[in-house]
Design a protein around this motif. Structure first.
Motif, PDB file in Angstrom:
ATOM      1  N   ALA A   1      66.083  50.229  34.681  1.00 42.98           N
ATOM      2  CA  ALA A   1      67.424  49.714  34.389  1.00 42.98           C
ATOM      3  C   ALA A   1      67.398  48.770  33.198  1.00 42.98           C
ATOM      4  O   ALA A   1      68.278  48.829  32.319  1.00 42.98           O
ATOM      5  N   LEU A   2      66.403  47.897  33.156  1.00 42.69           N
ATOM      6  CA  LEU A   2      66.280  46.999  32.002  1.00 42.69           C
ATOM      7  C   LEU A   2      66.044  47.787  30.715  1.00 42.69           C
ATOM      8  O   LEU A   2      66.614  47.470  29.666  1.00 42.69           O
ATOM      9  N   ALA A   3      65.203  48.820  30.799  1.00 41.25           N
ATOM     10  CA  ALA A   3      64.954  49.656  29.612  1.00 41.25           C
ATOM     11  C   ALA A   3      66.218  50.376  29.172  1.00 41.25           C
ATOM     12  O   ALA A   3      66.513  50.483  27.974  1.00 41.25           O
ATOM     13  N   GLY A   4      67.003  50.879  30.140  1.00 41.95           N
ATOM     14  CA  GLY A   4      68.257  51.552  29.795  1.00 41.95           C
ATOM     15  C   GLY A   4      69.247  50.620  29.131  1.00 41.95           C
ATOM     16  O   GLY A   4      69.929  51.004  28.169  1.00 41.95           O
ATOM     17  N   ALA A   5      69.343  49.384  29.641  1.00 44.85           N
ATOM     18  CA  ALA A   5      70.245  48.405  29.023  1.00 44.85           C
ATOM     19  C   ALA A   5      69.795  48.063  27.607  1.00 44.85           C
ATOM     20  O   ALA A   5      70.618  47.928  26.687  1.00 44.85           O
ATOM     21  N   LEU A   6      68.474  47.944  27.413  1.00 44.48           N
ATOM     22  CA  LEU A   6      67.950  47.671  26.076  1.00 44.48           C
ATOM     23  C   LEU A   6      68.251  48.820  25.128  1.00 44.48           C
ATOM     24  O   LEU A   6      68.649  48.619  23.970  1.00 44.48           O
ATOM     25  N   GLY A   7      68.082  50.067  25.612  1.00 41.63           N
ATOM     26  CA  GLY A   7      68.398  51.224  24.784  1.00 41.63           C
ATOM     27  C   GLY A   7      69.878  51.291  24.445  1.00 41.63           C
ATOM     28  O   GLY A   7      70.248  51.615  23.309  1.00 41.63           O
TER      29      GLY A   7
ATOM     30  N   LEU B   1      62.462  55.413  18.177  1.00 42.69           N
ATOM     31  CA  LEU B   1      62.596  55.053  19.593  1.00 42.69           C
ATOM     32  C   LEU B   1      61.976  56.124  20.480  1.00 42.69           C
ATOM     33  O   LEU B   1      61.351  55.818  21.501  1.00 42.69           O
ATOM     34  N   GLY B   2      62.142  57.393  20.094  1.00 40.41           N
ATOM     35  CA  GLY B   2      61.520  58.477  20.851  1.00 40.41           C
ATOM     36  C   GLY B   2      60.011  58.390  20.837  1.00 40.41           C
ATOM     37  O   GLY B   2      59.351  58.631  21.856  1.00 40.41           O
ATOM     38  N   LEU B   3      59.440  58.037  19.684  1.00 41.13           N
ATOM     39  CA  LEU B   3      57.988  57.880  19.585  1.00 41.13           C
ATOM     40  C   LEU B   3      57.500  56.757  20.502  1.00 41.13           C
ATOM     41  O   LEU B   3      56.499  56.899  21.224  1.00 41.13           O
ATOM     42  N   LEU B   4      58.221  55.641  20.488  1.00 43.34           N
ATOM     43  CA  LEU B   4      57.863  54.503  21.345  1.00 43.34           C
ATOM     44  C   LEU B   4      57.989  54.863  22.820  1.00 43.34           C
ATOM     45  O   LEU B   4      57.071  54.627  23.621  1.00 43.34           O
ATOM     46  N   ALA B   5      59.129  55.441  23.204  1.00 48.36           N
ATOM     47  CA  ALA B   5      59.372  55.761  24.609  1.00 48.36           C
ATOM     48  C   ALA B   5      58.414  56.832  25.114  1.00 48.36           C
ATOM     49  O   ALA B   5      57.966  56.786  26.261  1.00 48.36           O
TER      50      ALA B   5
ATOM     51  N   THR C   1      62.543  57.213  29.701  1.00 46.75           N
ATOM     52  CA  THR C   1      63.707  58.105  29.761  1.00 46.75           C
ATOM     53  C   THR C   1      65.007  57.320  29.677  1.00 46.75           C
ATOM     54  O   THR C   1      65.926  57.662  28.924  1.00 46.75           O
ATOM     55  N   HIS C   2      65.114  56.254  30.456  1.00 47.03           N
ATOM     56  CA  HIS C   2      66.340  55.452  30.454  1.00 47.03           C
ATOM     57  C   HIS C   2      66.567  54.781  29.101  1.00 47.03           C
ATOM     58  O   HIS C   2      67.718  54.632  28.669  1.00 47.03           O
ATOM     59  N   LEU C   3      65.489  54.379  28.446  1.00 45.71           N
ATOM     60  CA  LEU C   3      65.622  53.782  27.116  1.00 45.71           C
ATOM     61  C   LEU C   3      66.290  54.745  26.148  1.00 45.71           C
ATOM     62  O   LEU C   3      67.219  54.379  25.415  1.00 45.71           O
ATOM     63  N   LEU C   4      65.835  56.001  26.158  1.00 41.54           N
ATOM     64  CA  LEU C   4      66.379  56.979  25.213  1.00 41.54           C
ATOM     65  C   LEU C   4      67.775  57.447  25.607  1.00 41.54           C
ATOM     66  O   LEU C   4      68.640  57.643  24.739  1.00 41.54           O
ATOM     67  N   VAL C   5      68.018  57.635  26.897  1.00 37.90           N
ATOM     68  CA  VAL C   5      69.365  58.015  27.329  1.00 37.90           C
ATOM     69  C   VAL C   5      70.355  56.911  26.975  1.00 37.90           C
ATOM     70  O   VAL C   5      71.459  57.172  26.473  1.00 37.90           O
ATOM     71  N   GLY C   6      69.957  55.653  27.216  1.00 39.34           N
ATOM     72  CA  GLY C   6      70.825  54.538  26.853  1.00 39.34           C
ATOM     73  C   GLY C   6      71.080  54.472  25.359  1.00 39.34           C
ATOM     74  O   GLY C   6      72.214  54.216  24.916  1.00 39.34           O
TER      75      GLY C   6
ATOM     76  N   PRO D   1      71.045  64.994  22.592  1.00 44.69           N
ATOM     77  CA  PRO D   1      69.776  64.267  22.681  1.00 44.69           C
ATOM     78  C   PRO D   1      69.465  63.763  24.088  1.00 44.69           C
ATOM     79  O   PRO D   1      68.290  63.727  24.484  1.00 44.69           O
ATOM     80  N   ALA D   2      70.495  63.383  24.855  1.00 42.52           N
ATOM     81  CA  ALA D   2      70.237  62.930  26.218  1.00 42.52           C
ATOM     82  C   ALA D   2      69.679  64.061  27.073  1.00 42.52           C
ATOM     83  O   ALA D   2      68.771  63.854  27.899  1.00 42.52           O
ATOM     84  N   THR D   3      70.174  65.268  26.885  1.00 42.57           N
ATOM     85  CA  THR D   3      69.655  66.424  27.611  1.00 42.57           C
ATOM     86  C   THR D   3      68.217  66.728  27.193  1.00 42.57           C
ATOM     87  O   THR D   3      67.360  67.033  28.032  1.00 42.57           O
ATOM     88  N   ALA D   4      67.939  66.644  25.913  1.00 41.05           N
ATOM     89  CA  ALA D   4      66.591  66.918  25.422  1.00 41.05           C
ATOM     90  C   ALA D   4      65.574  65.944  25.994  1.00 41.05           C
ATOM     91  O   ALA D   4      64.418  66.308  26.249  1.00 41.05           O
TER      92      ALA D   4
END
Length: 591
Positions: free
Chosen positions: A54-60, A83-87, A102-107, A356-359
């Motif tokens: 959840a924290l990662a998603g909020a940051l994303g 961001l994709g490389l990092l996540a 996953t949450h980071l990138l979806v966010g 991108p969220a689906t990918a």
């Protein structure tokens, strides 16, 4: 299911009812994502399992919002690629880190592609509120049936109590199977039960200081199971069937843990062999620990992981390979989506973040083999979109959409058993949220974007990458080999520190189980990918045999102070076979 029904739907209702529909939609999305991670287990473990992603998603979401507002298409795509490389690299560390990536990138995708009047920090707060609401439900609501028959049952620890009881049941099942065809599978089941209990007890304390008496009791009961598991593994290694009576004691201890009661009478000892003597001694110590557990605080051995291990995993071969693939998929899908954003193909749909969220979900190797998850995603999306199209024509708005979101939230925990089912339920839920937010019906564009993402991920998943393919599997095998060597060195060094030995043993078996999971997923890929990890299952089998033999050595040294020729012969045979497979685990001089 109860938590799911009380999460996304009520949050959306609160947003619509107060005139803050956009924050309500974001909160509901966060609750949905947290619901996907809401698995059976203990409350303390759920704090990390739900809170970190959840924290990662909020940051994303925060980063994506400001990047989307301030950058043109090309710089934005580069930022999302980085961001994709990092996540992707972070996702190689473990399951919680994978969910966080996953949450980071979806966010980030939602933040960059979903226009809103609110600022980035306001959207991040709405996201955290949604995930925090589900976490609060997880901590506050009892598990159904946990109070039945136990007037003094402390339901806050029902998940921990069930996990510890399963360890004793797994020990009993292994003892029943010793010498039979199912013994190896039962030993693997014991490892899984110990891993689950270790996770259940490893989260943050829910009380200050040393915790409650119930917490101390559970810790002591778990620690008391470790020598029993060690003795049972030594009997499994010996391969000689034991009497039915040997399994009665662990089963009675399992019942005592579940019922939060005393142990009652235990079977009389049977001490004809060193491993049986160790089993009976461990059973006696466990009974004593059960009696005094409320007075003494024993912490279970924690995982032997630190920040350096996480960094090595993220920057190692597995992390680099995964990071490159995620970055390429996420960046390419974002670029394609933005290029198509103003074309007629998108029709009335105004947001490009779905592609991108689906990918992101499709490119994750821990969700199953590539071809399988692509087919499941396509089938689930088509089914979910068609179901929603039919429902959208019948349901009143917004009340019907809110009810549909609540129903789908309740179905998410059941749907997690299969990726296609989960995709179908999430598709209906997301389409309902989008329409509740004021957008037109978008089933057709959802199907088109998913099929495009499937094609993209299939191509990227089979592209050659720098370095050795199958690096993630080999990295996990290397970690398992290092853990096995550390355990072997400690045992043959005849150290008297049993707590350290149990911690090393747990790490050796746990890393082997993680390697086994990665090998099984890689073997299920199409031949073009599966061939890169051929032979790794043989290495895992030999490493397991080495760790089993090391455990048998530890028990025998405790009882007799020396090893038999069979122990030394089995150790040397396992090490020689590993050397032939290209894995160096040196034999300590003490052998």
């Amino acid at each position: 299911m109860t938590r799911g029904a009380l999460a996304a739907g009520p949050l959306l209702l609160a947003g619509v009812g107060t005139g803050h529909t956009a924050p309500g939609v974001l909160a509901a999305i966060a609750a949905m994502l947290a619901g996907i991670n809401d698995r059976p287990g203990s409350r303390r473990a759920s704090v990390r399992r739900l809170g970190v992603p959840a924290l990662a998603g909020a940051l994303g979401l925060l980063a994506g919002t400001y990047a989307g507002q301030g950058l043109a298409a090309v710089p934005l795509t580069l930022v999302l690629t980085l961001l994709g490389l990092l996540a992707g690299g972070i996702s190689a560390v473990g399951p919680v880190a994978s969910a966080a990536g996953t949450h980071l990138l979806v966010g980030a995708a939602i933040g960059a592609g979903m226009p809103a009047a609110a600022s980035g920090w306001q959207r991040a707060l709405a996201f955290l509120a949604g995930a925090g609401w589900l976490l609060l439900l997880r901590l506050a609501l009892p598990t159904p049936g946990s109070l039945a028959g136990h007037s003094r049952f402390d339901f806050r620890f029902d998940g921990e109590r069930a996990a510890v009881a399963e360890v004793y049941d797994a020990i009993a099942a292994l003892l029943d199977a010793v010498g039979g065809e199912r013994a190896t599978a039962r030993r693997a089941a014991l490892t899984a039960a110990l891993d689950h209990a270790q996770d259940a007890l490893a989260g943050p304390r829910l009380r200050r200081r040393a915790g409650s008496a119930a917490e101390r009791r559970l810790h002591a009961q778990y620690v008391a199971a470790l020598p029993l598991a060690e003795a049972a593994t030594a009997l499994f290694w010996a391969g000689e069937p034991v009497s039915v009576r040997a399994a009665e004691g662990p089963r009675r201890l399992a019942a005592a843990v579940r019922g939060n009661t005393g142990t009652g009478p235990l079977p009389s000892p049977h001490r004809s062999a060193p491993a049986l003597r160790a089993l009976d001694d461990a059973l006696l110590r466990a009974a004593e620990a059960f009696d005094r557990a409320g007075d003494a605080h024993q912490r279970p051995p924690a995982r032997r992981r630190d920040v350096r291990h996480a960094v090595r995993a993220a920057l190692g071969t597995g992390g680099r390979e995964y990071g490159l693939r995620v970055a390429l998929c996420f960046g390419a899908s974002a670029a394609i989506a933005q290029a198509l954003h103003h074309t007629r193909w998108y029709g009335q749909h105004q947001h490009w973040y779905w592609l991108p969220a689906t990918a992101v979900f499709l490119v994750k190797p821990d969700l199953g083999p590539l071809a399988s998850r692509v087919l499941c995603r396509a089938a689930g999306t088509v089914l979910g979109a068609l179901v929603f199209a039919g429902l959208a024509a019948l349901l009143p708005r917004p009340a019907g959409l809110i009810a549909l979101v609540a129903v789908c939230g309740a179905l998410v925990p059941v749907a997690t058993r299969h990726f296609a089912a989960l995709t179908a339920v999430v598709t209906v839920l997301v389409l309902a949220l989008v329409m509740a937010g004021g957008e037109p019906q978008a089933s057709v564009s959802r199907i088109g974007e998913t099929l495009l993402a499937c094609a993209l991920v299939l191509v990227v998943g089979h592209l050659p990458m720098p370095g050795e393919r199958g690096g993630g599997v080999r990295a996990r095998l290397a970690t398992a080999g290092s853990a096995a060597h550390a355990y072997l060195v400690h045992v043959l060094g005849e150290s008297g520190d049993r707590a350290e030995r149990w911690a090393l043993r747990r790490e050796a078996y746990r890393t082997l189980a993680e390697a086994r999971t990665a090998i099984a997923l890689a073997a299920a890929e199409l031949p073009a990918l599966a061939r890169h990890t051929a032979g790794t299952d043989t290495v895992a089998v030999v490493l397991e045999r080495l760790v089993d033999t090391t455990t048998a050595c530890a028990v025998h040294l405790d009882e007799t102070g020396r090893l038999t020729p069979r122990h030394v012969r089995q150790l040397r045979a396992a090490l020689d076979e590993l050397r032939l497979q290209g894995v160096e685990v040196p034999l300590p001089a003490a052998a």
